[in-house]
Enzyme design. Structure first.
Site, PDB file in Angstrom:
ATOM      1  N   SER A  15      27.546  27.472  -0.100  1.00 31.40           N
ATOM      2  CA  SER A  15      28.132  27.466   1.085  1.00 31.40           C
ATOM      3  C   SER A  15      28.487  25.812   1.340  1.00 31.40           C
ATOM      4  O   SER A  15      28.043  25.087   0.542  1.00 31.40           O
ATOM      5  CB  SER A  15      27.157  27.555   2.255  1.00 31.40           C
ATOM      6  N   TYR A 160      15.637  12.274   7.103  1.00 30.25           N
ATOM      7  CA  TYR A 160      17.204  12.743   6.728  1.00 30.25           C
ATOM      8  C   TYR A 160      17.608  11.292   5.932  1.00 30.25           C
ATOM      9  O   TYR A 160      18.455  11.236   5.162  1.00 30.25           O
ATOM     10  CB  TYR A 160      17.958  13.290   7.786  1.00 30.25           C
TER      11      TYR A 160
END
Length: 254
Positions: A15, A160
């Site tokens: 994706s 992150y």
């Protein structure tokens, strides 16, 4: 490097930016190997690209070695590696329930940073074994996915930002190490991209995020990431750098 007939491996290919990169490289004539944990979506991308779908976990040395063994059997040795596998959870270091569980931090580092290195090391080993291409002696190129969060991480992005900062930090030393073999290493740091993660947010949130981009005032499209991947592959002077793809956005604290 000319793309036609070269073997490219793309992680996170089911994706978003990984799928877009796989389709764009395949359209340019590459023979693509597609890696992801999402088997169903991966199969769809393989249909579109004529590529080889290989379900695997980028954090596993065994999984990735088996994946590369499959690539060797079905396609050959890799010349192009595009690392897009990643997760982007948001969690504060200290929240209402206390400190972030260490396992949550480790999971992000394992997928985004260690998973990237895992693919990079195996692809680079393929590249050094092959004949050089052209007068410059180029043998291959690795393109990793960083993020603007590596530079302007927001509240809740400690894990992150650390993972993407690690990807940025690997770029130059890896490029310097592999230069003797004619292997280039680059990274792209996207800003706000219209991937499933953002597109699943409420429309008003998407609109607000798009409005925060100086120009153009919209989310980037995965195809634009893929076009930059193709440009980097084809331009052999692109080496050892991180290219921001962000519409001049500089993320605010929250």
């Amino acid at each position: 490097m000319q793309i036609k007939d070269k073997i490219a491996v793309i992680t996170g290919a089911a994706s978003g930016m990984g799928a877009a990169s796989a389709k764009h490289l395949a359209a340019a004539g590459a023979r693509v190997a597609l890696l992801d944990v999402n088997e169903e979506a991966l199969a769809e991308v393989a249909k579109e690209t004529g590529g080889v779908a290989i379900p695997c976990d980028v954090t596993s040395a065994e999984d990735m070695q088996q994946a590369f063994d499959t690539i060797h059997d079905k396609l050959g040795l890799v010349r192009i590696c595009v690392c897009c596998a990643g997760v982007a959870p948001a969690k504060r270091m200290v929240g209402r329930k206390g400190p972030m569980p260490l396992a949550d931090f480790a999971k992000v580092i394992n997928i985004n940073l260690i998973g990237t290195f895992n693919a990079m090391r195996l692809a680079s080993a393929d590249m050094v074994e092959q004949e050089s291409l052209g007068d410059s002696g180029e043998r291959g190129v690795v393109i990793n996915t960083a993020s603007v969060a590596a530079y302007e991480g927001q509240i809740g992005q400690t894990a992150y930002s650390a993972s993407k900062g690690g990807v940025v930090g690997m770029t130059l030393p890896a490029a310097r190490e592999m230069a003797q073999f004619g292997v280039r290493v680059m990274a792209i740091a996207p800003g706000l991209v219209a991937t499933p993660l953002l597109l699943n947010m409420p429309q008003d949130v998407q609109d607000s995020l798009a409005a925060s981009v100086p120009f153009p005032k919209r989310l980037a499209q995965p195809q634009e990431f893929a076009e930059l991947v193709k440009f980097i592959v084809e331009n052999e002077m692109m080496n050892g750098s991180v290219v921001r793809l962000d519409g001049a956005i500089r993320m605010q604290p929250k």
